[in-house]
Write a protein that holds these residues in place. Structure first.
Motif, PDB file in Angstrom:
ATOM      1  N   PHE A  66      77.288  52.297 -41.077  1.00  0.00           N
ATOM      2  CA  PHE A  66      76.515  51.513 -42.040  1.00  0.00           C
ATOM      3  C   PHE A  66      75.236  50.962 -41.396  1.00  0.00           C
ATOM      4  CE2 PHE A  66      75.517  47.316 -43.831  1.00  0.00           C
ATOM      5  CZ  PHE A  66      75.237  47.680 -45.140  1.00  0.00           C
ATOM      6  N   PHE A  67      75.349  50.534 -40.142  1.00  0.00           N
ATOM      7  CA  PHE A  67      74.191  49.989 -39.438  1.00  0.00           C
ATOM      8  C   PHE A  67      73.102  51.045 -39.269  1.00  0.00           C
ATOM      9  CE2 PHE A  67      71.938  48.911 -35.456  1.00  0.00           C
ATOM     10  CZ  PHE A  67      71.403  47.687 -35.843  1.00  0.00           C
ATOM     11  N   GLN A  68      73.510  52.282 -38.937  1.00  0.00           N
ATOM     12  CA  GLN A  68      72.531  53.360 -38.789  1.00  0.00           C
ATOM     13  C   GLN A  68      71.845  53.683 -40.125  1.00  0.00           C
ATOM     14  OE1 GLN A  68      75.259  56.213 -37.078  1.00  0.00           O
ATOM     15  NE2 GLN A  68      74.370  55.958 -35.008  1.00  0.00           N
ATOM     16  N   HIS A  69      72.645  53.716 -41.191  1.00  0.00           N
ATOM     17  CA  HIS A  69      72.056  53.935 -42.514  1.00  0.00           C
ATOM     18  C   HIS A  69      71.063  52.826 -42.863  1.00  0.00           C
ATOM     19  CE1 HIS A  69      75.561  56.714 -43.433  1.00  0.00           C
ATOM     20  NE2 HIS A  69      74.513  57.391 -43.896  1.00  0.00           N
ATOM     21  N   LEU A  70      71.437  51.604 -42.521  1.00  0.00           N
ATOM     22  CA  LEU A  70      70.567  50.470 -42.832  1.00  0.00           C
ATOM     23  C   LEU A  70      69.251  50.564 -42.063  1.00  0.00           C
ATOM     24  CD1 LEU A  70      70.436  47.845 -44.441  1.00  0.00           C
ATOM     25  CD2 LEU A  70      71.389  46.658 -42.443  1.00  0.00           C
ATOM     26  N   LEU A  71      69.328  50.999 -40.793  1.00  0.00           N
ATOM     27  CA  LEU A  71      68.100  51.163 -40.005  1.00  0.00           C
ATOM     28  C   LEU A  71      67.188  52.218 -40.615  1.00  0.00           C
ATOM     29  CD1 LEU A  71      69.313  50.981 -36.271  1.00  0.00           C
ATOM     30  CD2 LEU A  71      67.957  49.290 -37.547  1.00  0.00           C
ATOM     31  N   ILE A  72      67.779  53.308 -41.113  1.00  0.00           N
ATOM     32  CA  ILE A  72      66.974  54.364 -41.741  1.00  0.00           C
ATOM     33  C   ILE A  72      66.263  53.829 -42.991  1.00  0.00           C
ATOM     34  CG2 ILE A  72      67.097  56.566 -42.964  1.00  0.00           C
ATOM     35  CD1 ILE A  72      69.370  57.366 -41.067  1.00  0.00           C
ATOM     36  N   ILE A  73      66.999  53.068 -43.821  1.00  0.00           N
ATOM     37  CA  ILE A  73      66.397  52.502 -45.037  1.00  0.00           C
ATOM     38  C   ILE A  73      65.272  51.527 -44.679  1.00  0.00           C
ATOM     39  CG2 ILE A  73      66.846  51.006 -47.019  1.00  0.00           C
ATOM     40  CD1 ILE A  73      69.626  52.254 -47.185  1.00  0.00           C
ATOM     41  N   ILE A  74      65.510  50.699 -43.659  1.00  0.00           N
ATOM     42  CA  ILE A  74      64.465  49.752 -43.225  1.00  0.00           C
ATOM     43  C   ILE A  74      63.235  50.512 -42.732  1.00  0.00           C
ATOM     44  CG2 ILE A  74      63.886  48.004 -41.496  1.00  0.00           C
ATOM     45  CD1 ILE A  74      66.782  47.022 -41.684  1.00  0.00           C
ATOM     46  N   GLY A  75      63.471  51.609 -41.992  1.00  0.00           N
ATOM     47  CA  GLY A  75      62.351  52.421 -41.515  1.00  0.00           C
ATOM     48  C   GLY A  75      61.558  53.033 -42.658  1.00  0.00           C
ATOM     49  N   LEU A  76      62.283  53.536 -43.678  1.00  0.00           N
ATOM     50  CA  LEU A  76      61.600  54.116 -44.843  1.00  0.00           C
ATOM     51  C   LEU A  76      60.802  53.050 -45.598  1.00  0.00           C
ATOM     52  CD1 LEU A  76      64.390  56.502 -46.209  1.00  0.00           C
ATOM     53  CD2 LEU A  76      62.264  57.155 -45.049  1.00  0.00           C
ATOM     54  N   ILE A  77      61.371  51.853 -45.732  1.00  0.00           N
ATOM     55  CA  ILE A  77      60.661  50.769 -46.413  1.00  0.00           C
ATOM     56  C   ILE A  77      59.397  50.396 -45.638  1.00  0.00           C
ATOM     57  CG2 ILE A  77      60.788  48.307 -47.007  1.00  0.00           C
ATOM     58  CD1 ILE A  77      63.717  48.743 -47.733  1.00  0.00           C
ATOM     59  N   ALA A  78      59.518  50.319 -44.307  1.00  0.00           N
ATOM     60  CA  ALA A  78      58.347  49.969 -43.486  1.00  0.00           C
ATOM     61  C   ALA A  78      57.253  51.030 -43.618  1.00  0.00           C
ATOM     62  CB  ALA A  78      58.770  49.810 -42.024  1.00  0.00           C
ATOM     63  N   ALA A  79      57.653  52.327 -43.579  1.00  0.00           N
ATOM     64  CA  ALA A  79      56.668  53.403 -43.709  1.00  0.00           C
ATOM     65  C   ALA A  79      56.010  53.375 -45.089  1.00  0.00           C
ATOM     66  CB  ALA A  79      57.343  54.750 -43.468  1.00  0.00           C
TER      67      ALA A  79
ATOM     68  N   SER B 190      69.999  47.867 -55.704  1.00  0.00           N
ATOM     69  CA  SER B 190      69.692  47.174 -54.445  1.00  0.00           C
ATOM     70  C   SER B 190      68.587  47.881 -53.676  1.00  0.00           C
ATOM     71  CB  SER B 190      70.951  47.075 -53.582  1.00  0.00           C
ATOM     72  OG  SER B 190      71.965  46.365 -54.251  1.00  0.00           O
ATOM     73  N   VAL B 191      68.753  49.205 -53.492  1.00  0.00           N
ATOM     74  CA  VAL B 191      67.749  49.961 -52.739  1.00  0.00           C
ATOM     75  C   VAL B 191      66.412  49.960 -53.468  1.00  0.00           C
ATOM     76  CG1 VAL B 191      67.134  52.240 -51.859  1.00  0.00           C
ATOM     77  CG2 VAL B 191      69.478  51.396 -51.602  1.00  0.00           C
TER      78      VAL B 191
ATOM     79  N   ILE C 245      61.403  60.129 -52.199  1.00  0.00           N
ATOM     80  CA  ILE C 245      62.491  61.106 -52.380  1.00  0.00           C
ATOM     81  C   ILE C 245      63.586  60.871 -51.348  1.00  0.00           C
ATOM     82  CG2 ILE C 245      63.066  63.544 -52.258  1.00  0.00           C
ATOM     83  CD1 ILE C 245      60.230  64.116 -53.349  1.00  0.00           C
ATOM     84  N   MET C 246      63.192  60.687 -50.091  1.00  0.00           N
ATOM     85  CA  MET C 246      64.180  60.445 -49.037  1.00  0.00           C
ATOM     86  C   MET C 246      64.932  59.134 -49.274  1.00  0.00           C
ATOM     87  SD  MET C 246      62.025  61.627 -45.663  1.00  0.00           S
ATOM     88  CE  MET C 246      63.339  61.108 -44.577  1.00  0.00           C
ATOM     89  N   GLY C 247      64.216  58.113 -49.728  1.00  0.00           N
ATOM     90  CA  GLY C 247      64.861  56.840 -50.000  1.00  0.00           C
ATOM     91  C   GLY C 247      65.878  56.953 -51.123  1.00  0.00           C
ATOM     92  N   GLY C 248      65.535  57.746 -52.154  1.00  0.00           N
ATOM     93  CA  GLY C 248      66.461  57.934 -53.260  1.00  0.00           C
ATOM     94  C   GLY C 248      67.709  58.688 -52.846  1.00  0.00           C
ATOM     95  N   ILE C 249      67.510  59.684 -51.967  1.00  0.00           N
ATOM     96  CA  ILE C 249      68.659  60.494 -51.526  1.00  0.00           C
ATOM     97  C   ILE C 249      69.554  59.701 -50.568  1.00  0.00           C
ATOM     98  CG2 ILE C 249      69.333  62.536 -50.223  1.00  0.00           C
ATOM     99  CD1 ILE C 249      66.791  63.880 -51.286  1.00  0.00           C
ATOM    100  N   LEU C 250      68.949  59.114 -49.554  1.00  0.00           N
ATOM    101  CA  LEU C 250      69.717  58.452 -48.505  1.00  0.00           C
ATOM    102  C   LEU C 250      70.246  57.088 -48.937  1.00  0.00           C
ATOM    103  CD1 LEU C 250      67.506  59.296 -45.390  1.00  0.00           C
ATOM    104  CD2 LEU C 250      69.630  60.392 -46.115  1.00  0.00           C
TER     105      LEU C 250
END
Length: 430
Positions: A3-16, A111-112, A72-77
């Motif tokens: 879950f932590f790794q998934h959360l880091l990916i979402i945070i990275g996508l939001i930052a980008a 949420s996302v 697209i990546m945010g919606g999928i992941l």
């Protein structure tokens, strides 16, 4: 992945996504005038922003490619990353029940999506709109790197878009010509914010109006001109200068329309104190005076004064009749108002919230601005509020004559030898 790794990916996508959203607004909103000022101080990043603005298709393509890919990546992941954990948490609370997977999907989706809307879209764009130049210079170099990496994609998409615009005959080059209305809007905004005082606002507006106002706006009219005649004897000359202590007087051959030149009062005073005879024919030096047409603008008059090294002129109409005189000081008073002449009576005096006393010779532009009227009818036919009354009435006005226009009543309250001396302007009740 955890879950932590998934959360880091979402945070990275939001930052980008936040970065590219910020870049989109900042590069489009950054003011070229402000950037050019920064370039003159040696700011290299400001020049890079200007270069990007000159080719908007390039950076818009990079930004749109990045934003769409991230979305697209945010919606999928996003759904896959959070939905299982939400479903597990709900099952511990409510037990294994039907429909938990749909509920967890909805919760994860909302949420996302909310995180992306808030942190990747709204906040970055508001920040970029508030500080467009600063943000544009901060993000310009990373955008240039992305532009270099995605150059093939940029060339392809931008080329297709340009071809379609050309096929549809749509202009895509932004015009940055600044008009008087643009400057006036900026000045009004500065006055509203308190950055400019009311007098400064009027001064700036008056500078631009020098090109539209003719010399008749600043002149002393014909009926108020005190002039000396070649035929006047010494006692008459002294009497005129004593009664009207001007610094200079026009000299005319009997009639005001036959101007010879002008003399200075100090020359007459000097001869008087020395008990010397005074005569416009012999002793006094009659200097040449500048003659100008009544169609000359105040801006052109200033240039004429500069070229001829004079500061006094008499004004002729198309029939070669003198309509007035104007000095450099008159132009400065028109330009600066009570900044240079604080004791001159105002031409528009506000009595209360619904009425004004207006001098008849007040320029129509000043009345329009004071009353917030967009346009007077057929303004090319007159220059003052008195001219407006005569044009509307189609005759010489008399006291108590009135005209209604744009929600106001314009009433003549004082006449001086056929000339409208003062009007009362009242706001009509709705």
């Amino acid at each position: 992945m955890t879950f932590f790794q998934h959360l880091l990916i979402i945070i990275g996508l939001i930052a980008a996504s936040a970065f590219f959203s910020c870049a989109e607004i900042a590069l489009a909103s950054a003011r070229k005038i402000r950037l050019q000022q920064l370039v003159e101080t040696g700011n290299a990043r400001a020049q890079q922003v200007l270069n990007l603005q000159n080719q908007p298709g390039n950076f818009f393509t990079v930004i749109q490619v990045a934003l769409n890919a991230i979305a697209i990546m945010g919606g999928i992941l996003g759904e896959q990353a959070i939905s299982p954990y939400i479903e597990s948490a709900l099952s511990h609370i409510f037990g294994q029940r039907a429909g938990l997977d749909q509920i967890s999907f909805i919760i994860s989706f909302v949420s996302v999506t909310s995180l992306f809307i808030l942190f990747a879209d709204l906040m970055p764009k508001r920040l970029a709109m508030t500080y467009p130049e600063q943000v544009a210079m901060w993000i310009v170099r990373p955008i240039l790197v992305c532009l270099a990496l995605l150059k093939p994609i940029v060339v392809m998409y931008d080329g297709i878009a340009s071809a379609l615009f050309k096929l549809l005959n749509i202009q895509t080059t932004r015009e940055d010509a600044i008009t008087f209305d643009d400057v006036s809007a900026i000045v009004d905004a500065g006055a509203a914010s308190g950055a400019l005082h009311r007098q400064e606002q009027h001064l700036i507006e008056n500078v631009f109006e020098l090109d539209t106002r003719t010399v008749t706006f600043a002149m002393t009219p014909r009926e108020n001109i005190i002039y000396l005649r070649l035929q006047d004897d010494e006692d008459t000359l002294k009497a005129k200068i004593t009664e009207f202590p001007h610094s200079r007087f026009l000299v005319c051959d009997d009639l005001i329309d036959q101007v010879i030149g002008y003399v200075e009062s100090k020359d007459i005073l000097k001869r008087t104190l020395n008990h010397q005879p005074i005569s416009l024919h012999r002793e006094l030096q009659v200097k040449n005076v500048l003659a100008i047409p009544d169609t000359l603008t105040l801006s052109e008059l200033l240039e004429r004064f500069k070229v001829t090294n004079q500061d006094l002129a008499f004004i002729l109409n198309e029939y070669a009749l003198v309509v007035g005189i104007v000095t450099l000081n008159d132009v400065m008073k028109t330009l600066m108002g009570d900044l240079v002449s604080p004791f001159i009576e105002e031409q528009i005096v506000k009595r209360d919230d619904c009425s004004w006393l207006v001098d008849g010779v007040t320029p129509i532009e000043d009345v329009r601005r004071a009353l917030a009227i967009d346009q007077f009818p057929h303004e090319a036919n007159y220059e003052t509020i008195a001219g407006f009354m005569m044009y509307q009435l189609k005759r010489i006005p008399k006291r108590t004559d009135w005209v209604e226009f744009a929600g106001y009543k314009f009433e003549v309250v004082d006449i001086d030898n056929y000339r409208i001396d003062q009007l009362l302007v009242s706001k009509l009740s709705s």
